[in-house]
Design a protein around this motif. Structure first.
Motif: not given
Length: 513
Positions: A311-319, A339-353
């Motif tokens: 997944i190295s050629f992706k611009n951003r990494y989002v969960y 989760y195997p992230k290949q050493n990428k830093i993910f932006e994390v969003y939590a949707v919870e009401a």
């Protein structure tokens, strides 16, 4: 008797200290310019003399520039001529000279081409261009290596639009950048229309290859083939030739079918994503008698996308965790740790009401909380906090929150609140793009039967690379043998149809617990 005031001595001490301070500033500035930026010292840099262009400090372990030099066999030295005569340097120059001679014979490069080499730490490729007759050539890297390489950041190439006939990226691989799209955009900007960009990448699979092509907005794929690499570390590489078109082409990748009248909002899942689905773990076709055991064990069988593709050629990494509950429920306990992230830093969003979990997220700076209910449109909703059945069959534990059916029926002894729902599909389309890598976990207590069709309608489904979906149905109860859940109307067969339709559409979805 005369009295000595001591004022001349004090003034003299002050002047001496000021002079020493000024000398210190000059020395520090000189050291910074020469050893850190790699530039020659100039008068404007507060230096009293300048070094010859061939002089350069090489510091062991001093960042990517130094490591790249070591990787090419150069010895640590203060003499630039030693670098130019090292075996590693000569080998690299000969390799790139052979590459450029082939490109000249194929018509992608000429001796008159104005050429740029990007991400080149020490400029072997620039020297090779000059060696084969392409004199008007220069390289860029975050640290200068004069006279072949000048200082430039990947997102700020110091040249005007449409400047170069030929742009090359070889040893400084784009997949090592945190944001490869920035450099790809600069390559396109500085490349003149009908000019050629040639990139060497280590494309391990069709997913990474197409992710690379999607970085370019106005370049057409001309040629892609494997060639022998420079050394045993990369025995072969993929050479890709791109040509800049006059008009913007849009995202590149697998060839897409011509749009129909009814496809304005829908998307087409490309072939390289469909290949991943074919290699995924099989779905559980028979309804499990003990789903709380069977589905939980199934996690061990899951084939993550990141274990099948680069997944190295992706611009951003989002969960995106839809129905996140507490931080430790799935973000902290599963995604962060497993989760195997290949050493990428993910932006994390939590949707919870559920407001009961909101305060916890205020302490998690790395997680962005959306304190609403994922829904098919923006509107106020009735939200029920279920009470799970305990061992005695009573509703005595706080369960998952779910959106109530219209009319407010189906209360299972929980608390009912008014909450704000939002159009999740539209939010997703405004937050991520096809160039981003998006992982989603969805546990929305039955609302998946509303959200998934909405994602298809809007085309937002094609923005998701991998989904971990818990499907809610009238499953057998752990507390009460022979009794099914009364909270959900859907059957296991309907859940299976949902998973099957997603996979048939090319969406990598996993059965989740």
């Amino acid at each position: 008797m005369e009295t000595t005031t001591g004022k001349p001595g004090s003034l003299r001490n002050i002047l001496v200290r000021l002079l020493l301070f000024g000398v210190l500033i000059i020395v520090v500035r000189f050291a910074y310019v020469v050893t850190i930026t790699g530039e020659s010292c100039k008068v404007v840099d507060f230096c009293f003399f300048s070094l010859p262009e061939t002089f350069n400090f090489i510091i062991a372990g001093a960042g990517p520039g130094a490591s790249a030099i070591a990787a090419n066999g150069a010895l640590q030295t203060t003499n630039r001529s030693d670098l130019y005569t090292s075996k590693g340097w000569i080998k690299a120059v000969n390799f790139y000279s052979s590459v450029f001679q082939d490109l000249i014979s194929e018509g992608y490069l000429s001796e008159g081409s104005k050429s740029l080499c990007v991400q080149t730490p020490t400029g072997q490729d620039v020297h090779a261009l000059k060696q084969v007759g392409v004199e008007d050539s220069i390289g860029i890297f975050k640290k200068a290596s004069r006279p072949l390489v000048i200082k430039a950041l990947p997102n700020r190439v110091p040249f005007d639009d449409n400047t170069f006939d030929f742009v090359f990226s070889g040893g400084g691989r784009l997949d090592q950048l945190s944001r490869p799209l920035e450099l790809a955009s600069e390559i396109e900007r500085t490349l003149r229309p009908e000019g050629f960009a040639v990139v060497h990448i280590e494309a391990k699979d069709s997913y990474s290859f197409n992710s690379f092509l999607e970085l370019f907005n106005s370049c057409k794929l001309v040629k892609s083939h494997d060639i022998d690499g420079l050394d045993s570390l990369m025995p072969y590489i993929r050479e890709i030739v791109l040509k800049k078109e006059i008009e913007i082409l849009g995202l590149r990748g697998d060839e897409k079918p011509k749009p129909n009248d009814d496809s304005e909002t829908k998307c087409w899942v490309p072939e390289h994503k469909q290949e991943l689905v074919q290699n995924a773990e099989p779905l559980i076709m028979e309804e499990p008698l003990k789903p709380w055991i069977t589905l939980k064990r199934n996690i061990r069988n899951i084939k993550y996308l990141t274990s099948m593709a680069d997944i190295s050629f992706k611009n951003r990494y989002v969960y995106v965790d839809v129905g996140a509950r507490s931080y430790g429920s799935s973000i902290g306990s599963w995604f962060k740790k497993q989760y195997p992230k290949q050493n990428k830093i993910f932006e994390v969003y939590a949707v919870e009401a559920d407001k009961a979990f909101h305060e916890e997220y205020s302490l998690k700076k790395a997680v962005r909380l959306l304190p609403y209910a994922a829904w098919v449109r923006n509107e106020t909703l009735l939200f029920e906090i279920n009470r799970d059945l305990g061992k005695n069959g009573n509703h005595n534990r706080r369960g998952m929150g779910r959106i109530q059916p219209s009319g407010g029926g189906g209360n299972n002894g929980g608390d009912v609140n008014m909450i704000q729902g939002f159009d999740f599909a539209n939010w997703l389309k405004s937050t991520v793009t096809e160039r981003d890598f998006v992982v989603m976990k969805m546990d929305v207590e039955g609302t998946e039967f509303d959200l998934i069709p909405r994602l298809f309608e809007t085309g937002a489904i094609c923005l998701i690379d991998e989904i971990f979906l818990e499907c809610h149905y009238n499953r057998w109860q752990r507390c009460c043998p022979g009794q099914r859940s009364s909270k959900y109307e859907k059957t296991y067969g309907q859940c299976l149809e949902l998973f099957t339709s997603l996979r048939q559409s090319g969406v990598l979805v996993h059965q989740w617990w």
